[in-house]
Scaffold this motif. Structure first.
Motif, PDB file in Angstrom:
ATOM      1  N   ASP A  88      19.639  16.572 -50.797  1.00  0.00           N
ATOM      2  CA  ASP A  88      20.760  15.916 -50.107  1.00  0.00           C
ATOM      3  C   ASP A  88      21.353  16.795 -49.018  1.00  0.00           C
ATOM      4  N   ALA A  89      21.032  18.079 -49.045  1.00  0.00           N
ATOM      5  CA  ALA A  89      21.636  18.993 -48.074  1.00  0.00           C
ATOM      6  C   ALA A  89      20.995  18.890 -46.707  1.00  0.00           C
ATOM      7  N   VAL A  94      27.016  16.263 -43.701  1.00  0.00           N
ATOM      8  CA  VAL A  94      27.645  16.094 -45.004  1.00  0.00           C
ATOM      9  C   VAL A  94      27.917  17.451 -45.634  1.00  0.00           C
ATOM     10  N   GLY A  95      26.938  18.320 -45.481  1.00  0.00           N
ATOM     11  CA  GLY A  95      27.042  19.631 -46.110  1.00  0.00           C
ATOM     12  C   GLY A  95      28.226  20.429 -45.588  1.00  0.00           C
ATOM     13  N   LEU A  98      31.389  19.512 -47.236  1.00  0.00           N
ATOM     14  CA  LEU A  98      31.472  19.785 -48.676  1.00  0.00           C
ATOM     15  C   LEU A  98      32.117  21.138 -48.953  1.00  0.00           C
ATOM     16  N   THR A  99      31.912  22.065 -48.053  1.00  0.00           N
ATOM     17  CA  THR A  99      32.412  23.409 -48.289  1.00  0.00           C
ATOM     18  C   THR A  99      33.600  23.660 -47.392  1.00  0.00           C
ATOM     19  N   MET A 100      34.676  24.085 -47.982  1.00  0.00           N
ATOM     20  CA  MET A 100      35.820  24.449 -47.147  1.00  0.00           C
ATOM     21  C   MET A 100      36.506  25.652 -47.754  1.00  0.00           C
ATOM     22  N   THR A 101      37.142  26.390 -46.900  1.00  0.00           N
ATOM     23  CA  THR A 101      37.869  27.555 -47.370  1.00  0.00           C
ATOM     24  C   THR A 101      39.303  27.123 -47.641  1.00  0.00           C
ATOM     25  N   SER A 102      39.784  27.521 -48.767  1.00  0.00           N
ATOM     26  CA  SER A 102      41.141  27.159 -49.142  1.00  0.00           C
ATOM     27  C   SER A 102      42.129  27.724 -48.131  1.00  0.00           C
ATOM     28  N   VAL A 103      43.121  26.941 -47.770  1.00  0.00           N
ATOM     29  CA  VAL A 103      44.114  27.430 -46.817  1.00  0.00           C
ATOM     30  C   VAL A 103      45.126  28.327 -47.501  1.00  0.00           C
TER      31      VAL A 103
END
Lengths: 286, 326
Positions: A88-89, A94-95, A98-103
């Motif tokens: 799916d990557a 989409v990929g 899916l990944t984000m850095t917390s604020v």
């Protein structure tokens, strides 16, 4: 008339704008760009000159810290880095989502200072019985004890204006005020108006400790000062780069009397082969 | 630290595993699709499609070429890590719960749940270097423990198998004969279901987490109880730092009571304890549900947690963490 009006804009477009030409011509008049460093600490300074919109010369100096990171990557790790996405990557868009850095910053919360092991709240309770609620939870905003923390103060907005002009002692008790008469938000509720006083009180209970040794940590200072009474906050200034103590810290006591006692006892006290200097913290500049 | 949030799974996470170099992170969830991520920036590398049920556990070979996953669809599958291709399927008659590759990646231990009258079992299979020669046959099958076996791992030199599960007893089996060698004491051992088991990086001891709100550290050879870490909520996941004397416990209240309470009251933190002093060091907050999975990067500089909320949170420690002194 109509013809000239059409002709004019076309003329302008063909010729370069006068403003652009001017800018280009000015460039060589400016002092050259200067780069200093990087020095031993990796500090690099870049000084540039440019003209601002008022045609005045402006010096822009930028300071950078240049840091080199050396990572020893294993051969297989480097190889894997180049692997093609699969499953799916493959759908790259989409990929990415899916990944984000917390604020928000997350810390390893160390809510139990060492050496205290949870018996501290009980101790403070006994010494604070006259305060009624008798807990360490003191709101620095409205001064309420045991109700909420400063960050969650429901009266945050109400008390803000107070900060700008310190209230004088003409606090009218709410009981005197007739029903229906206007009561400013900061006076609403008897406890609150008292609270704003108390807030200043707790701010004043801040004690500055200087001449701390390099490896002092917040827990150490807490341990040292909590013997005098309940402490709401301890702060030790740390060097960002080395993580060692910069030599000073602050302690906020719940009770002024405890702070006084701490200053009396700890000022001149030998701690970690240095002599502590303890005094009232200077009030925040308004 | 600013954690990296990875929302690749639609259902609760069940297991997390780093490869040996610590550059890949494998995540298993109840949504049928194990996923692999780059462990430094959290970028998704790929997914392994083929399972038809919740994936409970996975393990990756030392050379990071083969992945094996255990699923509730009554299979365990062998995958090519790079391509995501399915290489082989081990079929069982009941859901597979845990999987662990032995030293040398030649043997694998797979546990299966009690199902339709069948008791739970521990299966040992041989992994052949060439997937075309792979056989489905078990080298050894161990039956005996009551209830689900939540985790079974290899002991030192593949000589023993350590299992733990719903009956709250830790057992050490001989991996050759299938004989029960040691059993944890009822007095000192866990009182409720053991949910997780993690070996130390040197393999000399292991940590178990249990719903009895404690985690225990055991010697891997003598099954001697070394330490007990008490917490105030059920422990779902445990891991040990490979570089510092820290253990991490993750947990939270039951999934059924989560929605009825404030998330702040749920205690969904990853709790750090000092391994030797058994003292709590601190907690890392963030999940909106209980933590189901924890894994430490083999370099000890980051760890990841997977929650009931479907998120994997990847934490790279600040320098502060390494300065903690007790």
């Amino acid at each position: 008339m109509a013809i000239t009006m059409v002709a004019n804009p076309s003329n302008q477009a063909a010729k370069p704008r006068w403003a652009d030409v001017d800018d280009d011509n000015d460039d060589y008049l400016l002092p050259p760009r200067k780069v200093i460093g990087p020095d031993a600490n990796g500090i690099k300074k870049v000084i540039e000159y440019k003209l601002n919109h008022e045609n005045k010369l402006v010096r822009v100096s930028k300071t950078y810290r240049v840091r080199k990171f050396v990572t020893n990557a294993r051969k297989h790790v480097v190889e894997r880095r180049a692997w093609r996405k699969f499953g799916d990557a493959v759908d790259e868009d989409v990929g990415v989502r899916l990944t984000m850095t917390s604020v928000e910053d997350v810390f390893l919360d160390r809510h139990m200072p060492y050496g205290s092991k949870g018996e501290e709240p009980k101790k403070s309770q006994s010494s604070q019985n006259e305060e009624g609620s008798g807990v360490l939870q003191v709101c620095r905003n409205c001064g309420r004890k045991g109700d909420h923390w400063t960050a969650r103060c429901p009266y945050k907005d109400l008390n803000q204006p107070n900060e700008s002009f310190p209230d004088t002692s003409d606090v009218t008790s709410v009981k005197d005020v007739k029903k229906g008469a206007y009561v400013p938000p900061s006076r609403r509720g008897g406890e609150k108006s008292k609270g704003s006083d108390m807030r200043r009180g707790t701010e004043e209970n801040s004690v500055r400790v200087t001449n701390l040794s390099e490896d002092t940590r917040e827990a150490d200072l807490n341990e040292l000062c909590s013997t005098f009474g309940p402490v709401t906050r301890t702060y030790v200034s740390n060097d960002q780069r080395t993580g060692t103590c910069r030599g000073f810290g602050f302690v906020n006591f719940v009770n002024r009397a405890d702070a006084e006692k701490a200053i009396k006892v700890l000022n001149g006290y030998g701690y970690d082969n240095l002599i502590l200097h303890v005094e009232w913290a200077a009030p925040r500049t308004k | 630290m600013r954690p990296i949030l990875m929302k690749g799974h639609e259902r609760p996470l069940t297991f997390l595993k780093y490869n040996r170099d610590g550059d890949l992170l494998f995540s298993c969830a109840k949504d049928h699709t194990p996923t692999v991520w780059f462990a430094d920036n959290g970028e998704r590398l790929g997914t392994y499609r083929g399972h038809n049920g919740a994936v409970w556990c996975c393990d990756v070979s030392r050379d990071s070429k083969r992945l094996i996953t255990a699923s509730a669809d009554q299979t365990a599958k062998l995958w090519d890590v790079q391509k995501g291709a399915e290489l082989f399927t081990f079929k069982f008659d009941s859901p597979a719960k845990s999987v662990d590759l032995g030293v040398g990646d030649k043997l694998v231990v797979i546990t299966t749940d009690p199902f339709m009258g069948l008791p739970s079992a521990i299966h040992v299979k041989r992994i052949s270097g060439d997937p075309s020669e792979q056989s489905d046959e078990s080298v050894l099958t161990i039956k005996g423990p009551q209830g689900r076996i939540n985790r079974a791992v290899w002991g030192p030199l593949n000589r023993t198998i350590i299992s733990a599960g719903e009956d709250a007893v830790v057992r050490i089996w001989d991996s050759e004969t299938g004989k029960l060698l040691l059993e944890s004491d009822k007095e000192t051992g866990h009182k409720k279901t053991i949910t997780s088991l993690a070996k130390s990086s040197d393999g000399s001891h292991f940590l178990t987490g249990s719903l009895d709100k404690s985690a225990k550290l055991w010697d891997i050879r003598s099954l001697e109880l070394i330490k007990t870490y008490k917490t105030e909520r059920p422990v779902n996941a445990v891991t040990l730092s490979p570089v510092l004397d820290h253990v991490v416990l993750g947990g939270g209240q039951d999934a059924s009571s989560v929605t009825t309470t404030d998330h702040r009251a749920g205690k969904f933190e990853a709790k750090f304890y000092h391994k030797i002093l058994e003292e709590e060091i601190g907690g890392v907050k963030g999940h909106f549900g209980p933590i189901n999975a924890l894994a430490f990067n083999p370099d000890g500089k980051s760890f990841s947690s997977g929650g009931e909320d479907g998120y994997v949170r990847l934490h790279h420690f600040d320098q502060d963490y390494f300065n903690i002194r007790i």
